[in-house]
Scaffold this motif. Sequence first.
Motif, mmCIF file in Angstrom:
data_model
loop_
_atom_site.group_PDB
_atom_site.id
_atom_site.type_symbol
_atom_site.label_atom_id
_atom_site.label_comp_id
_atom_site.label_asym_id
_atom_site.label_seq_id
_atom_site.Cartn_x
_atom_site.Cartn_y
_atom_site.Cartn_z
ATOM 1 N N ARG A 257 37.158 49.760 38.802
ATOM 2 C CA ARG A 257 36.738 48.884 37.712
ATOM 3 C C ARG A 257 36.017 49.751 36.693
ATOM 4 O O ARG A 257 35.623 50.882 36.987
ATOM 5 N N GLY B 180 43.895 40.726 37.275
ATOM 6 C CA GLY B 180 42.611 41.344 37.595
ATOM 7 C C GLY B 180 41.897 40.605 38.705
ATOM 8 O O GLY B 180 42.188 39.437 38.984
ATOM 9 N N ARG B 181 40.952 41.269 39.315
ATOM 10 C CA ARG B 181 40.239 40.718 40.464
ATOM 11 C C ARG B 181 39.314 39.565 40.090
ATOM 12 O O ARG B 181 38.806 39.489 38.974
ATOM 13 N N ASP C 266 35.835 37.908 36.474
ATOM 14 C CA ASP C 266 34.619 37.099 36.506
ATOM 15 C C ASP C 266 33.573 37.660 35.559
ATOM 16 O O ASP C 266 32.413 37.247 35.579
ATOM 17 N N TYR C 267 33.977 38.602 34.709
ATOM 18 C CA TYR C 267 33.094 39.222 33.716
ATOM 19 C C TYR C 267 33.171 38.393 32.438
ATOM 20 O O TYR C 267 34.258 38.161 31.900
ATOM 21 N N ALA D 69 44.310 39.603 41.498
ATOM 22 C CA ALA D 69 44.340 41.016 41.882
ATOM 23 C C ALA D 69 45.755 41.438 42.266
ATOM 24 O O ALA D 69 46.528 40.649 42.814
ATOM 25 N N GLN E 154 38.389 42.825 35.077
ATOM 26 C CA GLN E 154 37.610 42.099 36.073
ATOM 27 C C GLN E 154 37.409 40.677 35.557
ATOM 28 O O GLN E 154 36.738 40.454 34.547
#
Length: 408
Positions: free
Chosen positions: A18, A268-269, A236-237, A289, A234
């Motif tokens: 990341r 993305g995760r 949850d950003y 992901a 990412q």
Amino acid sequence: MMGEILFLAHRVPWPPNRGDKIRSHHFLQKLMDCAPVHVACFADDEQERQIGWDRKAELASCEIVVRNKPRWRAGIEALVSGKPVSLTSFENSEINAYVARVIATRPVDCIFVFSGQMAQYIPPDFDGRVVMDFADVDSAKFESYAGEGFGPMAWINRREGRLLSAFEKDVAARADHSLFVSEAEAALFRQRSGLSAGRVKAVGNGIDLEFYAARDVHPEGLKGEGPMILFTGQMDYQPNVQAVQSFSMEVMPEILARFPSARFAIVGRAPSEKVRQLDGQHGTVVVGAVDDIRSWIMAADVVVAPLRIARGIQNKVLEAMAMARPVVASTCAAEGINAINGEHFLIAESVEDEAQLVRDLLADPERARRLGEQAGILIQAQYSWETQLASLPALCGFSAAVVAEAAA
């Protein structure tokens, strides 16, 4: 005699999967080639704490602590102490004890701090060199959040921005050098701190050029569908969440009007609930992901970086350019990348621009191919980690002779 380095990081700097960990990983490896390195860092959970790395045995010592302090507790501690939540979230007695022990027992003459949260562990009486990698001006990010929000969260973000700004200035005054990921971020901090260009410097991010050459990678994507527009990150950003919400709800309807089979893939995760709710709307597919992000970048017709709030350099943009994909980036997502608008990527100044530029590229595959090809050439020439980190040993006090001796 060559001294040793204490490396402080807010996340385990491996694997480089990341944005922040990519940067810390390569900084750590560069410093390990200069001198013995002690690492103190946090893991998000026990699984991350146990992750191996083929160079871990080369470290002089290593302390990894699982960060499990609840947000509510960090918030209460911040209110009681008058500190930013960014600091109280990372307060830990084990890290304090480890730092004190290493400083007391080893010939550490340089502390390298990755991310502002870890600067609280610099011992007040340490008389060696301190190099602080802020990467971005975090206080400015919270100020941006406050400006866009309202109610209690706006108040919290204003407080965080104000307190963090004061802390950043104090840390930079103590450090020998403060590093930022782009010249734009460095210039902003010089203005805010009053420090000179000799003390506040830009050290940019690079790309693993061999990895992103992707010679043995096969494209993946949304099989049997129309053109694929890709966003990676990412998920949850907050800035990434805002970006895909805006692109899915505001930009995709305009694209679909001309290209009804187009799909917007979010890869993305840890996609948040807000991101998952976009799945199936306006051609949006939330993938989550994946095993190898390169296969999705390779398959994309256009890669987008429609961030509304962004600081520093966006790795997602560099990665797509390295793989010769055409990129459409918002103004703030393009900031700090030494590329020419219209030659190496396209910069969109508004939501309307994003829709138009993506439509234009989908309508002209040859232009899209040329844009990506020119982007790949640029990244190969300027953005290797070796090039970007060439000045790091000297900033940490190591001469060329010392570095050569360590490498021998």
